[in-house]
Structure formats: structure tokens, C-alpha cells
Motif scaffolding. Structure first.
Motif, PDB file in Angstrom:
ATOM      1  N   CYS A   1     -85.540  63.113 -25.958  1.00 22.47           N
ATOM      2  CA  CYS A   1     -86.535  62.052 -25.843  1.00 22.47           C
ATOM      3  C   CYS A   1     -85.871  60.670 -25.833  1.00 22.47           C
ATOM      4  N   HIS A   2     -84.781  60.527 -26.587  1.00 22.03           N
ATOM      5  CA  HIS A   2     -84.064  59.255 -26.574  1.00 22.03           C
ATOM      6  C   HIS A   2     -83.450  59.007 -25.190  1.00 22.03           C
ATOM      7  N   ASP A   3     -82.930  60.069 -24.576  1.00 19.30           N
ATOM      8  CA  ASP A   3     -82.379  59.945 -23.228  1.00 19.30           C
ATOM      9  C   ASP A   3     -83.472  59.542 -22.228  1.00 19.30           C
ATOM     10  N   LYS A   4     -84.629  60.171 -22.348  1.00 18.86           N
ATOM     11  CA  LYS A   4     -85.738  59.865 -21.435  1.00 18.86           C
ATOM     12  C   LYS A   4     -86.248  58.442 -21.652  1.00 18.86           C
TER      13      LYS A   4
ATOM     14  N   ALA B   1     -84.001  55.303 -32.780  1.00 13.67           N
ATOM     15  CA  ALA B   1     -84.229  54.642 -31.494  1.00 13.67           C
ATOM     16  C   ALA B   1     -85.080  53.402 -31.735  1.00 13.67           C
ATOM     17  N   HIS B   2     -84.786  52.351 -31.007  1.00  7.15           N
ATOM     18  CA  HIS B   2     -85.538  51.108 -31.133  1.00  7.15           C
ATOM     19  C   HIS B   2     -86.538  50.986 -29.998  1.00  7.15           C
ATOM     20  N   ILE B   3     -87.736  50.545 -30.328  1.00  7.83           N
ATOM     21  CA  ILE B   3     -88.755  50.343 -29.302  1.00  7.83           C
ATOM     22  C   ILE B   3     -88.332  49.210 -28.376  1.00  7.83           C
ATOM     23  N   LEU B   4     -87.930  48.087 -28.969  1.00  3.21           N
ATOM     24  CA  LEU B   4     -87.325  46.989 -28.214  1.00  3.21           C
ATOM     25  C   LEU B   4     -85.844  46.985 -28.531  1.00  3.21           C
TER      26      LEU B   4
ATOM     27  N   GLY C   1     -86.440  55.308 -18.886  1.00  2.00           N
ATOM     28  CA  GLY C   1     -87.763  54.825 -18.546  1.00  2.00           C
ATOM     29  C   GLY C   1     -88.763  55.916 -18.247  1.00  2.00           C
ATOM     30  N   GLU C   2     -88.409  57.170 -18.505  1.00  2.00           N
ATOM     31  CA  GLU C   2     -89.333  58.280 -18.255  1.00  2.00           C
ATOM     32  C   GLU C   2     -90.380  58.367 -19.370  1.00  2.00           C
ATOM     33  N   ILE C   3     -90.076  57.804 -20.517  1.00  7.27           N
ATOM     34  CA  ILE C   3     -91.034  57.675 -21.605  1.00  7.27           C
ATOM     35  C   ILE C   3     -91.339  56.192 -21.750  1.00  7.27           C
ATOM     36  N   THR C   4     -92.606  55.825 -21.698  1.00  8.50           N
ATOM     37  CA  THR C   4     -92.989  54.426 -21.687  1.00  8.50           C
ATOM     38  C   THR C   4     -92.945  53.819 -23.082  1.00  8.50           C
ATOM     39  N   GLU C   5     -92.902  52.513 -23.125  1.00  5.17           N
ATOM     40  CA  GLU C   5     -92.940  51.807 -24.409  1.00  5.17           C
ATOM     41  C   GLU C   5     -94.236  52.104 -25.145  1.00  5.17           C
ATOM     42  N   GLN C   6     -95.342  52.209 -24.420  1.00  7.42           N
ATOM     43  CA  GLN C   6     -96.625  52.507 -25.039  1.00  7.42           C
ATOM     44  C   GLN C   6     -96.597  53.871 -25.726  1.00  7.42           C
TER      45      GLN C   6
END
Length: 304
Positions: A191-194, A143-146, A198-203
Motif C-alpha cells: 500500500c505504501h508503494d501504491k 507513511a506520511h499523508i503529506l 498515486g494509485e491510492i489517493t490522498e482521500q
């Protein structure tokens, strides 16, 4: 032909001024230029002209040598108009416009670049389970952060417009822009789906990525990634020197603590000194090749 060109548009900070230079033989291609300095009695001089919304008050020099005179001309403009974005091109204006159009077309048509094998391996080795929840009971994916659209927006917003595909590829494939997350295609509870919803924040994702660098075997994994990248001679993707420098910073402290010695790769073409965070290319000598080629520390490292 006048030697001064004025425009009624006032100067604004951030305006773009492009200086073109062409040989006298190319003068016809630039006949519609705003400013033409070379005359027919000077066949070896360079014709100069400029575009933009910025008035220039004064006489521009005849460009006889593009590197020297061209840079002097750019400096003169920068001194006269602080904050101006100035670029010097060699060749007729039409050729540069065509090249710019080609680059724009290539950029617009560019698709998401495939992930290099060694970078993918690095991510999975750093986290053999989901970096957020720790499960291995779901499918594990990079998964990519950006994501790719975000990287494209960042590159497009930067002032430098050259090499955009390469810069975007390196930014997207940066090892610190990715990690392993779990995916649940049926219930969409991974977690990738979330992350995608947007249920898991970038932070949260960035904190999980930083935690991977603190794991016990992280230095060994980064060391392998560094050496394998330097050993690759016929690569399909460019070597990201910024990523390599970041890897060296990751390795420096442990290398200093365990007394790591410099070693050679590619039969002495590359010398790596993790303790000082340096990589040197050159002919360092490799009489046997075996231990040096495999990256084991040298018994008597050279001093450079």
C-alpha cells in the motif's frame, strides 16, 4: 534629512512594508535609509526608517520607545493603508538582512527531520497492521499523508517566514499526518508503494487515518502519548501544543463518560484534566509522588 518619503510605485494590496528602528549610535549603519528622523541633538532617540513600494504621505513620529511608539507607528500605517503587510524590526537594516539570509540558508539546507520515538510508537500502536489492507505479512512502515516536499511547499507559501524549520517539522510530525502502511520492496505491491505511485489517493489515506481514531483502544494509546510527551523534560524536539490539544479533544468525551479525575505529572508541575481538555503548569503540590507521578487519578483533585 527629510521627514517624508514618496515613491513613484503605486500602492498594491499585499505590498510588504518593513519598518526598521535603530539607536542613534547605530545611525551610521542606516545612513542609506530612505527616511531618517533622529537628529544628532537627540542621542537617546531611536532612528526610524522604512522600506517598501508604498508611498507614505505625512510626517513619521520620532521613535523614543520601540514597543510603544513602534506599535503606534505600525497602527498608523495600517489605518492609512488597509491590507498592508507591516512588520517592525529593532536594529539596523543590515543586521536584519543578514539574519534573513541566514534563515533562508538554514531553510534551504534543511533535510527531512527524523521522527520522534513517541510519535512513531503512537502510529504503530494505533495500527499494528497496515491501515489500508490490514496485512501484517509485509514490512510495515510509517507513511506520511503529506510528504516532506509537500510540507515544505505549504510552509514556504505561508506569510509567516519566521521559525520555518520548526513549523515544518511540527507539521510533518503531526500524528494525523501519518499512519502505518505495508511495503513490498520486491514486487512493489504494498500500500505504501501504491501511495507513492498515486494509485491510492490522498482521500483514501485520510479516511484510513480517521478510522484509526475510532478503534477500541485508541483513547488508551492517545492517553499514553499525551502523558509521555508531558513527562519528557529534556526533549530534543519541541512539544507540539497543537497536536497535544487535538489529543485532548480526542480524549475528552470518553473521559467525561467514565468520570475521569484530574491527575498530576512531574511531581505536581503539570495537572491534566482530560474531561475538560485542559493541561495546567504550576506548583500543584505532590506530597508522595508515587500515584501522582505515574498519572493515576487523584482521590481529591485540586480546583483551579
Amino acid at each position: 534629512m527629510g521627514q517624508t518619503f514618496l515613491t513613484s510605485v503605486p500602492r498594491r494590496r499585499g505590498d510588504l512594508l518593513v519598518l526598521y528602528a535603530a539607536t542613534a549610535a547605530q545611525q551610521a549603519a542606516g545612513s542609506a535609509a530612505s527616511l531618517d528622523l533622529a537628529g544628532p541633538h537627540e542621542p537617546h532617540t531611536v532612528t526610524g526608517w522604512w522600506d517598501g513600494t508604498v508611498p507614505y504621505e505625512g510626517v513619521l513620529p520620532v521613535l523614543r520607545n520601540i514597543p510603544a511608539e513602534g506599535l503606534r507607528l505600525v497602527t498608523e500605517f495600517q489605518d492609512r493603508y488597509p491590507g498592508l503587510d507591516i512588520r517592525l524590526h529593532a536594529g539596523p537594516r543590515e543586521a536584519w538582512h543578514a539574519a534573513d539570509e541566514r534563515r533562508r540558508s538554514e531553510w534551504e539546507a534543511m533535510q527531512r527531520p527524523p521522527l520522534p520515538r513517541e510519535t512513531e510508537r503512537l502510529a504503530h500502536q494505533l495500527s499494528p497492521e497496515c491501515a489500508l489492507c490490514g496485512t501484517t505479512a509485509r514490512e510495515l512502515q510509517i507513511a506520511h499523508i503529506l510528504d516532506w516536499p509537500a510540507i515544505r511547499r505549504i510552509i514556504e507559501a505561508e506569510p509567516l517566514k519566521k521559525h520555518m524549520p520548526l513549523r515544518a517539522t511540527l507539521a510533518f510530525h503531526n500524528p494525523w499526518n501519518m499512519l502505518v502502511l505495508c511495503r513490498d520492496y520486491v514486487h512493489k505491491s504494498g500500500c505504501h508503494d501504491k501511495q507513492e505511485r498515486g494509485e491510492i489517493t490522498e482521500q483514501q489515506v485520510r479516511e484510513a487515518r480517521r478510522a484509526l481514531d475510532l478503534r477500541r483502544d485508541a483513547d488508551r494509546i492517545y492517553g499514553r502519548f499525551l502523558d509521555q510527551a508531558l513527562l519528557t523534560q529534556h526533549r530534543k524536539t519541541a512539544l507540539d501544543t497543537n497536536a497535544m490539544a487535538a489529543v485532548m479533544i480526542q480524549l475528552m468525551k470518553s473521559a467525561q463518560n467514565n468520570g475521569s479525575k484530574p491527575y498530576l505529572l512531574r511531581h505536581g508541575l503539570v495537572e491534566v484534566d482530560r474531561s475538560s481538555g485542559s493541561v495546567g503548569w504550576g506548583n500543584h503540590g505532590c506530597p508522595t509522588g508515587s500515584a501522582r507521578e505515574t498519572g493515576h487519578p487523584l482521590q481529591e483533585p485540586k480546583n483551579h
